[in-house]
Design a protein around this motif. Sequence first.
Motif, PDB file in Angstrom:
ATOM      1  N   SER A 266     -33.043 -27.083   7.023  1.00 59.28           N
ATOM      2  CA  SER A 266     -32.588 -27.468   5.693  1.00 59.28           C
ATOM      3  C   SER A 266     -31.082 -27.269   5.575  1.00 59.28           C
ATOM      4  O   SER A 266     -30.472 -26.529   6.345  1.00 59.28           O
ATOM      5  N   LYS A 267     -30.504 -27.914   4.602  1.00 60.09           N
ATOM      6  CA  LYS A 267     -29.050 -27.921   4.441  1.00 60.09           C
ATOM      7  C   LYS A 267     -28.552 -26.673   3.704  1.00 60.09           C
ATOM      8  O   LYS A 267     -27.978 -26.759   2.628  1.00 60.09           O
ATOM      9  N   THR A 268     -28.751 -25.513   4.316  1.00 61.47           N
ATOM     10  CA  THR A 268     -28.187 -24.284   3.764  1.00 61.47           C
ATOM     11  C   THR A 268     -26.867 -24.003   4.466  1.00 61.47           C
ATOM     12  O   THR A 268     -26.595 -24.540   5.549  1.00 61.47           O
ATOM     13  N   LYS A 269     -26.061 -23.162   3.865  1.00 63.13           N
ATOM     14  CA  LYS A 269     -24.737 -22.872   4.416  1.00 63.13           C
ATOM     15  C   LYS A 269     -24.833 -22.318   5.845  1.00 63.13           C
ATOM     16  O   LYS A 269     -24.115 -22.760   6.742  1.00 63.13           O
TER      17      LYS A 269
ATOM     18  N   LYS B 219     -26.197 -24.949   8.324  1.00 64.53           N
ATOM     19  CA  LYS B 219     -25.182 -25.992   8.516  1.00 64.53           C
ATOM     20  C   LYS B 219     -24.131 -25.520   9.522  1.00 64.53           C
ATOM     21  O   LYS B 219     -23.760 -26.257  10.437  1.00 64.53           O
TER      22      LYS B 219
ATOM     23  N   HIS C  70     -23.612 -27.269  13.231  1.00 60.60           N
ATOM     24  CA  HIS C  70     -22.308 -27.856  13.568  1.00 60.60           C
ATOM     25  C   HIS C  70     -21.687 -27.166  14.776  1.00 60.60           C
ATOM     26  O   HIS C  70     -21.004 -27.804  15.577  1.00 60.60           O
TER      27      HIS C  70
ATOM     28  N   THR D 117     -30.514 -31.078  13.792  1.00 62.63           N
ATOM     29  CA  THR D 117     -29.928 -31.788  12.665  1.00 62.63           C
ATOM     30  C   THR D 117     -30.347 -31.153  11.350  1.00 62.63           C
ATOM     31  O   THR D 117     -31.352 -30.461  11.257  1.00 62.63           O
ATOM     32  N   LEU D 118     -29.532 -31.403  10.344  1.00 60.08           N
ATOM     33  CA  LEU D 118     -29.823 -30.958   8.987  1.00 60.08           C
ATOM     34  C   LEU D 118     -30.677 -32.013   8.315  1.00 60.08           C
ATOM     35  O   LEU D 118     -30.444 -33.206   8.486  1.00 60.08           O
TER      36      LEU D 118
ATOM     37  N   ASP E  30     -32.737 -33.350   4.658  1.00 57.68           N
ATOM     38  CA  ASP E  30     -32.836 -33.302   3.205  1.00 57.68           C
ATOM     39  C   ASP E  30     -34.286 -32.993   2.855  1.00 57.68           C
ATOM     40  O   ASP E  30     -35.171 -33.816   3.087  1.00 57.68           O
TER      41      ASP E  30
ATOM     42  N   SER F 294     -36.009 -38.186   7.329  1.00 54.49           N
ATOM     43  CA  SER F 294     -35.131 -37.408   8.215  1.00 54.49           C
ATOM     44  C   SER F 294     -35.800 -37.134   9.550  1.00 54.49           C
ATOM     45  O   SER F 294     -35.164 -37.232  10.602  1.00 54.49           O
TER      46      SER F 294
END
Length: 81
Positions: A10-13, A16, A20, A26-27, A29, A39
């Motif tokens: 999931s797109k958490t800090k 992420k 990266h 991959t992140l 949604d 996704s």
Amino acid sequence: MAAGKPVLVSKTKSFKRIIHETHAGTLVDIDTAENLSTSIRDFIKKSSGLEGRLGRKAVENKYNWETDKKTLLHFVGGYLK
């Protein structure tokens, strides 16, 4: 990542930053089931297998208990001086 499999997170800090840095997956949604399924399908189509190998390498080199132990001991040692 330790299993050498690509990860979908999931797109958490924190996630992420790790994705990266490592390129291990991959992140996604996760706001709706439709977004999540899209996704996953997109990732399956685009995944080369390299993501899993990069994840395994990241675990061997950085994301493991031995590395965390050294960081923790260094941190605690700073307070004991």
